[in-house]
Design an enzyme around this catalytic site. Structure first.
Site, short mmCIF file in Angstrom:
data_model
loop_
_atom_site.label_atom_id
_atom_site.label_comp_id
_atom_site.label_asym_id
_atom_site.label_seq_id
_atom_site.Cartn_x
_atom_site.Cartn_y
_atom_site.Cartn_z
CG HIS A 199 -0.89 5.33 0.99
ND1 HIS A 199 -1.20 4.55 -1.04
CD2 HIS A 199 -1.11 6.36 0.28
CE1 HIS A 199 -1.15 5.55 -1.73
NE2 HIS A 199 -2.40 6.75 -0.54
NE ARG A 228 -2.87 2.59 1.29
CZ ARG A 228 -3.17 2.94 0.66
NH1 ARG A 228 -4.76 4.11 1.51
NH2 ARG A 228 -4.03 2.85 -0.34
CG HIS A 232 -1.58 -2.49 0.94
ND1 HIS A 232 -1.03 -2.92 -0.07
CD2 HIS A 232 -1.93 -1.28 0.44
CE1 HIS A 232 -1.05 -1.88 -1.20
NE2 HIS A 232 -1.29 -0.63 -1.16
CG ASP A 252 0.33 -5.94 0.53
OD1 ASP A 252 0.64 -7.06 0.48
OD2 ASP A 252 -0.85 -6.33 0.28
#
Length: 188
Positions: free
Chosen positions: A120, A153, A159, A163
């Site tokens: 994402h 995220r 996340h 990440d």
């Protein structure tokens, strides 16, 4: 381009956990609501998340060509993370902290999908770079929105900070490759 996720006991992992605690404090706030909205990649309103930064409404009806190019390259950005994601299979933050995520309907899917790097986030950073080519006078606003989209995220508790950052590295690599692709340049 993307090495392994932070190792146990490392300063980078400690930074991830400190950032995780800060993100958890955002649950129920307006920033949490934005993260919920940013999690949407599939409905017609997904690309509209960049409208304010672009300075005009983006969507399938309002700007069909821009919407189409964003959706077309979105899979390139997102899928670019899977070789690394599948290699490391890093557990997601919510699996360790037991706190809610902003998209509970996706929890089972996400639990079995590696956290590092964030697909994402790669899409958010990538969409921002593409839009900055289309609307260069809004470049700063678009790149800032891409960073916020990516960081959603982390806010969603799906996340870690590293990440999200690795998703940005993936997006830059894909974007640079797209800039030498005649089909992408024709679309652009």
């Amino acid at each position: 381009l993307i090495g392994p996720p932070p190792a146990e006991g490392s300063k980078a992992l400690a930074r991830d956990h400190a950032s995780e605690v800060k993100a958890l404090a955002l649950q129920g706030t307006p920033r949490w609501q934005l993260a919920i909205s940013d999690a949407d990649l599939f409905t017609p309103k997904a690309t509209a998340s960049f409208s304010c930064a672009a300075g005009f409404v983006i969507g399938p009806a309002e700007t069909p060509k821009i919407d189409a190019i964003m959706r077309k390259v979105g899979s390139d950005f997102g899928m670019s993370t899977y070789p690394v994601k599948n290699k490391y299979k890093r557990p997601r933050p919510f699996a360790g902290n037991g706190k809610p995520i902003c998209t509970p309907d996706y929890e089972n899917i996400l639990r079995n999908d590696g956290s590092y790097p964030s697909g994402h986030s790669a899409i958010g950073y990538g969409w921002a770079m593409v839009l900055a080519e289309i609307v260069p006078n809004r470049r700063g606003k678009l790149l800032a929105r891409g960073a916020a989209f990516a960081d959603s995220r982390r806010v969603c508790n799906v996340h870690f900070k590293s990440d999200v950052e690795a998703g940005g590295v993936a997006a830059k690599s894909v974007f640079n490759a797209l800039l030498s692709d005649p089909a992408f340049l024709a679309d652009l």
